[in-house]
Design a protein around this motif. Sequence first.
Motif, PDB file in Angstrom:
ATOM      1  N   GLU A  54      -9.238 -21.456  -8.537  1.00 12.41           N
ATOM      2  CA  GLU A  54     -10.638 -21.315  -7.617  1.00 12.41           C
ATOM      3  C   GLU A  54     -12.070 -21.141  -7.898  1.00 12.41           C
ATOM      4  OE1 GLU A  54      -7.490 -19.285  -8.940  1.00 12.41           O
ATOM      5  OE2 GLU A  54      -6.397 -18.951  -7.228  1.00 12.41           O
ATOM      6  N   ALA A  55     -12.331 -21.477  -9.321  1.00 15.17           N
ATOM      7  CA  ALA A  55     -13.439 -22.098  -9.702  1.00 15.17           C
ATOM      8  C   ALA A  55     -13.135 -23.675  -9.689  1.00 15.17           C
ATOM      9  CB  ALA A  55     -12.837 -22.198 -11.552  1.00 15.17           C
ATOM     10  N   PHE A  56     -12.350 -24.430  -9.457  1.00 16.96           N
ATOM     11  CA  PHE A  56     -12.392 -25.389  -8.938  1.00 16.96           C
ATOM     12  C   PHE A  56     -12.508 -25.557  -7.372  1.00 16.96           C
ATOM     13  CE2 PHE A  56     -10.045 -29.444  -6.987  1.00 16.96           C
ATOM     14  CZ  PHE A  56     -11.868 -30.087  -7.313  1.00 16.96           C
ATOM     15  N   MET A  57     -12.054 -25.477  -6.497  1.00 19.25           N
ATOM     16  CA  MET A  57     -12.816 -25.137  -5.448  1.00 19.25           C
ATOM     17  C   MET A  57     -13.595 -24.374  -4.808  1.00 19.25           C
ATOM     18  SD  MET A  57      -8.880 -24.094  -3.539  1.00 19.25           S
ATOM     19  CE  MET A  57      -8.086 -22.779  -4.388  1.00 19.25           C
ATOM     20  N   CYS A  58     -14.342 -23.620  -5.665  1.00 21.91           N
ATOM     21  CA  CYS A  58     -15.683 -23.111  -5.247  1.00 21.91           C
ATOM     22  C   CYS A  58     -17.023 -24.571  -5.727  1.00 21.91           C
ATOM     23  CB  CYS A  58     -16.053 -21.536  -6.022  1.00 21.91           C
ATOM     24  SG  CYS A  58     -17.311 -21.059  -5.833  1.00 21.91           S
ATOM     25  N   VAL A  59     -16.385 -24.632  -7.151  1.00 19.50           N
ATOM     26  CA  VAL A  59     -17.570 -25.714  -7.585  1.00 19.50           C
ATOM     27  C   VAL A  59     -17.469 -27.098  -6.952  1.00 19.50           C
ATOM     28  CG1 VAL A  59     -17.857 -26.874  -9.501  1.00 19.50           C
ATOM     29  CG2 VAL A  59     -17.685 -24.428  -9.532  1.00 19.50           C
ATOM     30  N   ILE A  60     -16.228 -27.505  -6.410  1.00 18.16           N
ATOM     31  CA  ILE A  60     -16.505 -28.910  -6.239  1.00 18.16           C
ATOM     32  C   ILE A  60     -17.155 -28.604  -4.984  1.00 18.16           C
ATOM     33  CG2 ILE A  60     -14.230 -29.481  -4.963  1.00 18.16           C
ATOM     34  CD1 ILE A  60     -15.822 -31.719  -7.441  1.00 18.16           C
ATOM     35  N   TRP A  99     -15.854 -38.262  -9.918  1.00 21.75           N
ATOM     36  CA  TRP A  99     -15.757 -36.912 -10.487  1.00 21.75           C
ATOM     37  C   TRP A  99     -15.259 -36.564 -11.115  1.00 21.75           C
ATOM     38  CZ3 TRP A  99     -20.408 -34.966  -7.264  1.00 21.75           C
ATOM     39  CH2 TRP A  99     -20.391 -36.361  -6.243  1.00 21.75           C
ATOM     40  N   SER A 100     -15.847 -35.496 -12.296  1.00 19.81           N
ATOM     41  CA  SER A 100     -15.064 -34.681 -12.978  1.00 19.81           C
ATOM     42  C   SER A 100     -15.035 -33.435 -13.333  1.00 19.81           C
ATOM     43  CB  SER A 100     -15.028 -34.984 -14.324  1.00 19.81           C
ATOM     44  OG  SER A 100     -16.963 -34.538 -14.463  1.00 19.81           O
ATOM     45  N   PHE A 101     -14.448 -32.457 -13.922  1.00 18.38           N
ATOM     46  CA  PHE A 101     -14.128 -31.298 -13.621  1.00 18.38           C
ATOM     47  C   PHE A 101     -13.583 -30.805 -15.163  1.00 18.38           C
ATOM     48  CE2 PHE A 101     -12.197 -26.819 -13.140  1.00 18.38           C
ATOM     49  CZ  PHE A 101     -13.101 -26.314 -13.040  1.00 18.38           C
ATOM     50  N   ASP A 102     -14.080 -29.687 -15.871  1.00 19.56           N
ATOM     51  CA  ASP A 102     -13.599 -29.390 -16.776  1.00 19.56           C
ATOM     52  C   ASP A 102     -13.253 -30.512 -18.331  1.00 19.56           C
ATOM     53  OD1 ASP A 102     -13.318 -26.835 -19.132  1.00 19.56           O
ATOM     54  OD2 ASP A 102     -10.875 -27.437 -17.926  1.00 19.56           O
ATOM     55  N   ASN A 103     -14.679 -30.991 -17.844  1.00 23.44           N
ATOM     56  CA  ASN A 103     -14.451 -32.279 -18.773  1.00 23.44           C
ATOM     57  C   ASN A 103     -13.338 -33.706 -18.958  1.00 23.44           C
ATOM     58  OD1 ASN A 103     -17.055 -32.189 -19.720  1.00 23.44           O
ATOM     59  ND2 ASN A 103     -16.101 -30.196 -21.054  1.00 23.44           N
ATOM     60  N   ALA A 104     -12.887 -33.315 -17.383  1.00 25.67           N
ATOM     61  CA  ALA A 104     -11.422 -34.320 -17.195  1.00 25.67           C
ATOM     62  C   ALA A 104     -12.094 -35.325 -16.105  1.00 25.67           C
ATOM     63  CB  ALA A 104     -10.524 -33.298 -16.980  1.00 25.67           C
ATOM     64  N   LEU A 105     -11.589 -36.016 -15.304  1.00 31.00           N
ATOM     65  CA  LEU A 105     -11.799 -36.661 -14.512  1.00 31.00           C
ATOM     66  C   LEU A 105     -10.832 -36.526 -13.368  1.00 31.00           C
ATOM     67  CD1 LEU A 105     -12.511 -39.830 -13.098  1.00 31.00           C
ATOM     68  CD2 LEU A 105     -10.574 -40.601 -14.362  1.00 31.00           C
ATOM     69  N   LEU A 106     -10.932 -36.312 -12.472  1.00 28.00           N
ATOM     70  CA  LEU A 106     -10.853 -36.200 -10.358  1.00 28.00           C
ATOM     71  C   LEU A 106     -10.538 -37.438 -10.658  1.00 28.00           C
ATOM     72  CD1 LEU A 106      -9.735 -34.111  -8.356  1.00 28.00           C
ATOM     73  CD2 LEU A 106     -12.122 -34.214  -8.187  1.00 28.00           C
ATOM     74  N   ALA A 107      -9.414 -38.404 -10.743  1.00 28.30           N
ATOM     75  CA  ALA A 107      -8.288 -39.251 -10.157  1.00 28.30           C
ATOM     76  C   ALA A 107      -8.512 -38.547  -8.319  1.00 28.30           C
ATOM     77  CB  ALA A 107      -7.419 -39.559 -10.857  1.00 28.30           C
ATOM     78  N   MET A 108      -8.494 -40.095  -7.209  1.00 29.25           N
ATOM     79  CA  MET A 108      -8.595 -39.256  -5.809  1.00 29.25           C
ATOM     80  C   MET A 108      -7.595 -40.851  -5.340  1.00 29.25           C
ATOM     81  SD  MET A 108     -12.275 -37.481  -4.802  1.00 29.25           S
ATOM     82  CE  MET A 108     -13.071 -39.593  -4.719  1.00 29.25           C
TER      83      MET A 108
END
Length: 183
Positions: A54-60, A99-108
């Motif tokens: 939920e936090a990820f979807m809100c933040v991104i 892009w990253s979230f929680d100091n981790a890479l978002l691979a797309m």
Amino acid sequence: MDSEDITSLCASLSICSRDGPIQLLNDKLMVEAKQRLSLCIKGKILLSKRVNREAFMCVIGKIWQVRKGMDIESVIGNTFTFHFRDVYDLNRVISGGPWSFDNALLAMEKPVGKGTIESLRFNQADFWVQIHQVPLLCMTKEIGRFLGGMIGEVLKVDGGVSGDCLGKFMWVRVRVNIEKSLT
């Protein structure tokens, strides 16, 4: 298991008339599916622990600031589907990475028509790299492509305002296989 057993198992997999007629997909449904898929990207946060979905979807959603909106769907684990309503927003997000979230890479990955979510590898990411200490004579887009090709697949060489690479360093956007170590 001998060859007769394998033959009988394969025979049981065949389509018979009792299984029903083969149905062809309506062309209109195929066009709609291709259109929907063309505005979609899949992403996976490369982190061993589960992220707060939920936090990820809100933040991104706030970070990307898409003009015409998008829908985010949690698929499984740290994997998400992003459905955009506009191709401009989709391209801006892809080109704006990594892009990253929680100091981790978002691979797309941009999905193609065939395959499943499990078949996506999430093993590549696009990065802007700086190449320093290049002799002035070699500050060209062609040499930028050559040097960037030593890192990964070259997507773009930034030539600056003049179109030539005459700055302190060269900017090259490369697609890197993130499963392999950098040399």
